[in-house]
Write a protein that holds these residues in place. Sequence first.
Motif, PDB file in Angstrom:
ATOM      1  N   HIS A 213      38.555  36.931  43.754  1.00  0.00           N
ATOM      2  CA  HIS A 213      39.273  37.789  44.998  1.00  0.00           C
ATOM      3  C   HIS A 213      38.201  38.702  45.885  1.00  0.00           C
ATOM      4  O   HIS A 213      38.514  39.282  46.949  1.00  0.00           O
ATOM      5  CB  HIS A 213      40.372  38.831  44.433  1.00  0.00           C
ATOM      6  CG  HIS A 213      39.861  39.739  43.566  1.00  0.00           C
ATOM      7  ND1 HIS A 213      40.766  40.948  43.614  1.00  0.00           N
ATOM      8  CD2 HIS A 213      38.884  39.910  42.495  1.00  0.00           C
ATOM      9  CE1 HIS A 213      40.113  41.727  42.583  1.00  0.00           C
ATOM     10  NE2 HIS A 213      38.936  41.335  42.140  1.00  0.00           N
TER      11      HIS A 213
ATOM     12  N   ASP B 213      41.837  43.851  34.122  1.00  0.00           N
ATOM     13  CA  ASP B 213      40.799  45.149  33.794  1.00  0.00           C
ATOM     14  C   ASP B 213      41.220  46.342  33.991  1.00  0.00           C
ATOM     15  O   ASP B 213      40.651  47.307  34.053  1.00  0.00           O
ATOM     16  CB  ASP B 213      39.504  44.794  34.652  1.00  0.00           C
ATOM     17  CG  ASP B 213      39.720  44.205  35.922  1.00  0.00           C
ATOM     18  OD1 ASP B 213      38.563  43.855  36.748  1.00  0.00           O
ATOM     19  OD2 ASP B 213      40.881  43.914  36.387  1.00  0.00           O
TER      20      ASP B 213
ATOM     21  N   TYR C  49      37.677  42.462  31.020  1.00  0.00           N
ATOM     22  CA  TYR C  49      36.498  42.330  30.280  1.00  0.00           C
ATOM     23  C   TYR C  49      36.281  42.937  28.759  1.00  0.00           C
ATOM     24  O   TYR C  49      35.345  42.717  28.178  1.00  0.00           O
ATOM     25  CB  TYR C  49      35.203  43.133  31.129  1.00  0.00           C
ATOM     26  CG  TYR C  49      35.314  42.592  32.496  1.00  0.00           C
ATOM     27  CD1 TYR C  49      35.936  43.185  33.765  1.00  0.00           C
ATOM     28  CD2 TYR C  49      34.758  41.288  32.734  1.00  0.00           C
ATOM     29  CE1 TYR C  49      35.850  42.730  34.649  1.00  0.00           C
ATOM     30  CE2 TYR C  49      34.818  40.617  33.848  1.00  0.00           C
ATOM     31  CZ  TYR C  49      35.496  41.394  34.842  1.00  0.00           C
ATOM     32  OH  TYR C  49      35.740  40.582  36.260  1.00  0.00           O
TER      33      TYR C  49
ATOM     34  N   ASP D 130      44.474  43.304  40.062  1.00  0.00           N
ATOM     35  CA  ASP D 130      43.164  43.356  39.372  1.00  0.00           C
ATOM     36  C   ASP D 130      42.718  44.881  39.511  1.00  0.00           C
ATOM     37  O   ASP D 130      43.102  45.379  40.649  1.00  0.00           O
ATOM     38  CB  ASP D 130      42.174  42.386  39.985  1.00  0.00           C
ATOM     39  CG  ASP D 130      40.637  42.640  39.418  1.00  0.00           C
ATOM     40  OD1 ASP D 130      40.650  41.706  38.328  1.00  0.00           O
ATOM     41  OD2 ASP D 130      39.933  43.596  39.645  1.00  0.00           O
ATOM     42  N   TYR D 131      42.023  45.417  38.625  1.00  0.00           N
ATOM     43  CA  TYR D 131      41.515  46.870  38.893  1.00  0.00           C
ATOM     44  C   TYR D 131      40.741  46.988  39.978  1.00  0.00           C
ATOM     45  O   TYR D 131      40.743  48.113  40.521  1.00  0.00           O
ATOM     46  CB  TYR D 131      40.613  47.240  37.325  1.00  0.00           C
ATOM     47  CG  TYR D 131      40.018  48.643  37.793  1.00  0.00           C
ATOM     48  CD1 TYR D 131      38.604  48.566  37.793  1.00  0.00           C
ATOM     49  CD2 TYR D 131      40.677  49.610  37.609  1.00  0.00           C
ATOM     50  CE1 TYR D 131      38.103  49.990  37.932  1.00  0.00           C
ATOM     51  CE2 TYR D 131      39.977  50.881  37.831  1.00  0.00           C
ATOM     52  CZ  TYR D 131      38.790  51.033  38.107  1.00  0.00           C
ATOM     53  OH  TYR D 131      38.204  52.290  37.929  1.00  0.00           O
ATOM     54  N   HIS D 132      39.959  45.974  40.512  1.00  0.00           N
ATOM     55  CA  HIS D 132      39.213  46.177  41.895  1.00  0.00           C
ATOM     56  C   HIS D 132      39.982  45.428  43.052  1.00  0.00           C
ATOM     57  O   HIS D 132      40.502  44.787  42.787  1.00  0.00           O
ATOM     58  CB  HIS D 132      37.973  45.335  41.380  1.00  0.00           C
ATOM     59  CG  HIS D 132      37.243  45.756  40.117  1.00  0.00           C
ATOM     60  ND1 HIS D 132      37.525  45.268  39.179  1.00  0.00           N
ATOM     61  CD2 HIS D 132      36.224  47.191  40.009  1.00  0.00           C
ATOM     62  CE1 HIS D 132      36.559  45.874  37.950  1.00  0.00           C
ATOM     63  NE2 HIS D 132      35.799  46.909  38.632  1.00  0.00           N
TER      64      HIS D 132
ATOM     65  N   GLY E 201      40.035  39.253  37.030  1.00  0.00           N
ATOM     66  CA  GLY E 201      39.130  39.893  36.055  1.00  0.00           C
ATOM     67  C   GLY E 201      39.749  40.441  34.773  1.00  0.00           C
ATOM     68  O   GLY E 201      40.982  40.027  34.394  1.00  0.00           O
TER      69      GLY E 201
HETATM   70 ZN   LIG Z   1      38.257  43.399  38.649  1.00  0.00          ZN
END
Ligand SMILES: [Zn+2]
Length: 343
Positions: free
Chosen positions: A158, A284, A323, A195-197, A321
Amino acid sequence: MLTIYSDDHHLHHGKYELIDGQLTPCFEKPSRADMVLARAQKVKLGEVAAPREFGLAPILRVHDEGFVHFLKDAWTEWQAMGRDYDMLPFTWPNRRLRQTIPDCIDGKFGYYSFDAGVPITAGTWQAVSSSVNVALTGQAELAKGARGVFSLCRPPGHHAAADYMGGYCYFNNAAIAAQAMLDQGASRVAILDVDYHHGNGTQDIFYDRADVLFTSIHGDPRFEYPFFLGYADEKGEGVGRGFNFNYPLAAGSDWSAWSLALAAACRQIAAYAPDALIVSLGVDTFKEDPISQFKLDSPDYLRMGEVIGALGLQTLFVMEGGYAVEEIGINAINVLQGFDSVT
Ligand SMILES: [Zn+2]
Ligand SMILES: NCCCNCCCCCC(O)(O)C(F)(F)F
């Protein structure tokens, strides 16, 4: 739920990334996808199928030809210089620099990337091509009528735009799957990026279009990567204005805050009445994630899946993502089990 998966992701394993001024072992590593697959099998989520080959054509529907051919030939060119270690970019055409493509591989790499988080290795091309085939095979299964399909993609996608890679992403798997849906007759496709980002690449690809609605819930770019896109005032441009919704949240956000943004995004998706939904599934957002600042807990992912399932849309989940490798499987599969629990 059917899972699409390929072992080819093991061919991509970058050594180092730059974090807080230190060369650090890559967080985006093969064990991530292995743990998600193991969890899917442990809970008997459903069949696991290998991807079919779709070639370059669907990739070229989203990505710039020069970009694709750079990535395809990069390792060969790098090796020809006697270099047998990971490729990493280190200089980028910032403001008021020439947007001319250099001949030198270091210059080309900088032109076609936006950060140093994209090591290229001997197996990267095969792995990223496979990751696209995983997304496209999932899309093909959805087109046959499945309610939900899981494309266990690795590397993720992404942050990749039409002509630049970055943030562990090379080809934008979710965007390529969305374009394939439209090419096969869909009128409208919604993308929900959890996603966190911020999914800067996906936003960029569809920013001036009304046939794809992009929604994203993420760490506020004022303090979080990718920093330079993802603000709430980014609503799309031209005919695409009104088809982009960003929900940036403060560090420390937990389910109570996050679920309000999800409800808002789902209202936009329902109003858009898409033919299908693609979820860029990054986990994430988990409270133990080593590089992220949200505070979701494992049960929250069950609820996330239930809320998404309540939309009543055919949904393709594309892995992004996450982690905290010990829990990535539980958290990702919780979303899918939550989705499946909604009849
Ligand atoms: Zn991410
Ligand atoms: N101080 C932490 C610096 C982290 N810098 C890179 C972050 C990349 C995130 C990648 C991802 O999780 O969004 C994807 F889904 F694409 F894999």
